[in-house]
Write an enzyme that holds these catalytic residues in place. Structure first.
Site: not given
Ligand code: SDX
Length: 432
Positions: A367, A310
């Site tokens: 989710d 998140h």
């Molecule tokens: C919702 O914003 C909100 O409030 C949203 C929400 C709401 O109520 O409206 O809470 C609802 O959308 C929840 C999120 C649902 N999405 C997912 O579950 C999809 C999977 N999650 C990821 O795609 C990610 O965690 C996000 C999109 C939720 C957040 O993305 P960010 O903040 O841009 O984080 P990032 O991609 O920069 O991640 C930081 C690091 C990265 O690794 P490094 O580059 O630092 O090595 O964490 C890793 C990412 O690769 N990472 C993950 C991951 N989520 C982040 N690695 C593996 N699996 C994951 N799920």
């Protein structure tokens, strides 16, 4: 410039020093107000994904990402989930206070009056091919309300805006249920206004003209809590989209339609559907949890753990805690033989003990477990994000209304830093 006793941030550019006001929020969160930055310095800021930038101050919701806490208008979501129903929570989010009995009944009556759709809208549904994704139908039909309900489309007219709020709250469940019926080729079931908001939606979803539909109270109660937990979350992608689009003074229906489109993405609300797809894929692939944890960590592989991570929560999403408890209760009672929930818990346990997830503070989000509950309720996967949209609707409306009521409201128009070609001579086609 800032006033004498105001705390400021000092910015030095070359030989010049500038002072930018610091704003302090209710819970001590702090912001540097760059409202005059370009005028004073000729510089803009860059912020990929708006990870460090807020477009507004808001009194609607407080998300404590470090400690995993969430409050709507100051009330803990756990208290609202236990003691409120969804329409009460919607009133709180939109108008700022918990309603008294008279205010709540008036609000419910105003919403109940508008649950039907213009009969001409049935042609919008029938224009979609079989098995069209209900989110595509939902966004299109909600947008069409701007035509059929154009007498409440003038954003500047407060009376019309209030009417539009009742109409969108009332009609979205009807549109959502009709979208589902359209996708499975069943007849539309009209709203029954003696039912509660959640009862009405489940009735429109699952009743058929030929039989009596008796909905399990457990499902009505679970839906009520799920809608409350999904109702609001600050400047998330879809709420931000509603405000961006709404800032042009387009009508509420078109602004909400934009929010529905943004929510559909797998990185946002679409994650609940993607999470169940992921769990089913892992189950079908022999429950090789380690394999998929490794894939999620592999930068060269697009696979991510859906329902994990998140932008704001660097702790357990408080909504996931409540949802997991409900899932546990419903699985024990209605789906004890379904191994998916048990595997999801194992997957969570493996991830939360892995340094990759620990270092990045990646936890289950809203989710991760919600789809488990929807499955038990008989809601198909392609409707999961539609239910997220139904929940988030009062949050979208609250932010849209707060924006329009704010003094000095302006159209949202971000700047950009141009890094393309400098001016160059035109090259006629014959010479290219
Ligand atoms: C919702 O914003 C909100 O409030 C949203 C929400 C709401 O109520 O409206 O809470 C609802 O959308 C929840 C999120 C649902 N999405 C997912 O579950 C999809 C999977 N999650 C990821 O795609 C990610 O965690 C996000 C999109 C939720 C957040 O993305 P960010 O903040 O841009 O984080 P990032 O991609 O920069 O991640 C930081 C690091 C990265 O690794 P490094 O580059 O630092 O090595 O964490 C890793 C990412 O690769 N990472 C993950 C991951 N989520 C982040 N690695 C593996 N699996 C994951 N799920």
């Amino acid at each position: 410039m800032s006033s004498a006793n105001e705390e400021t941030a000092k910015l030095t550019i070359g030989d010049n020093e500038y002072e930018l006001p610091i704003r302090v929020g209710t819970e001590g969160n702090r912001a540097i107000d760059i409202g005059q930055l370009y005028a004073q310095t000729g510089h803009i800021t860059l912020d990929d994904g708006f990870a460090n930038t807020g477009p507004t101050m808001s009194t609607i919701c407080y998300v404590d990402g470090e400690n995993g806490a969430l409050r709507y208008r100051g009330y803990r979501i756990q208290d609202l989930a236990e003691q409120c129903d969804f329409t009460e929570t919607a009133y709180l989010l939109i108008y700022g206070e918990l309603p008294n009995a008279e205010q709540l009944e008036d609000f419910r009556a105003n919403v109940r009056n508008h649950t039907l759709l213009h009969e001409g809208m049935r042609r919008v549904f029938s224009g979609f091919p079989p098995h069209a994704h209900p989110m595509a139908i939902l966004s299109a039909v909600v947008g069409a309300l701007a035509v059929y309900d154009k007498d409440s489309a003038d954003t500047v007219d407060l009376a019309q805006s209030e009417l539009a709020i009742y109409r969108i709250l009332a009609k979205m469940p009807t549109i959502a249920a009709f979208s589902y019926k359209q996708s499975i080729g069943q007849p539309f079931i009209y709203p029954q206004n003696h039912l509660t908001y959640c009862q009405n939606f489940l009735h429109m979803m699952f009743a058929v003209p030929s039989e009596q539909y008796n909905m399990p109270v457990d499902f009505v109660n679970a839906l009520n809590v799920l809608l409350i937990l999904h109702a609001e979350h600050g400047q998330n992608c879809s709420t931000s989209a509603v405000q961006m689009v709404g800032s042009s003074n387009v009508n509420l229906f078109s602004s909400i339609s934009a929010g529905i489109c943004a929510l559909w993405g797998a990185l946002h609300g679409g994650a609940n559907e993607a999470c169940i797809d992921m769990l089913e894929m892992i189950m079908a692939d022999g429950r090789q949890l380690g394999k998929y944890i490794d894939l999620a960590k592999d930068k060269d592989n697009p696979f991510r753990l859906m329902g994990f991570g998140h932008r704001i929560y660097k702790n357990y999403d408080p909504r996931a805690t409540v949802i997991k408890e409900i899932a546990h209760r419903l699985v024990n009672k209605y789906a004890a033989d379904d191994p998916l929930f048990e595997m999801a818990q194992e997957l969570e346990e493996v991830a939360l003990s892995d340094p990759y997830f620990i270092e990045r503070k990646l936890y289950p989000n809203v989710d991760f477990y919600s789809g488990i509950i929807y499955r038990i309720m008989g809601i198909p996967k392609n409707m999961f994000t539609v239910l997220f949209a139904l929940g988030r609707l009062p949050g979208w409306v609250a932010h849209w209304r707060e924006m329009h009521l704010a003094p000095g409201k302006r159209i949202h128009r971000p700047r950009q830093l141009y890094t393309g070609h400098s001016e160059r001579e035109f090259v006629p086609l014959i010479k290219r």
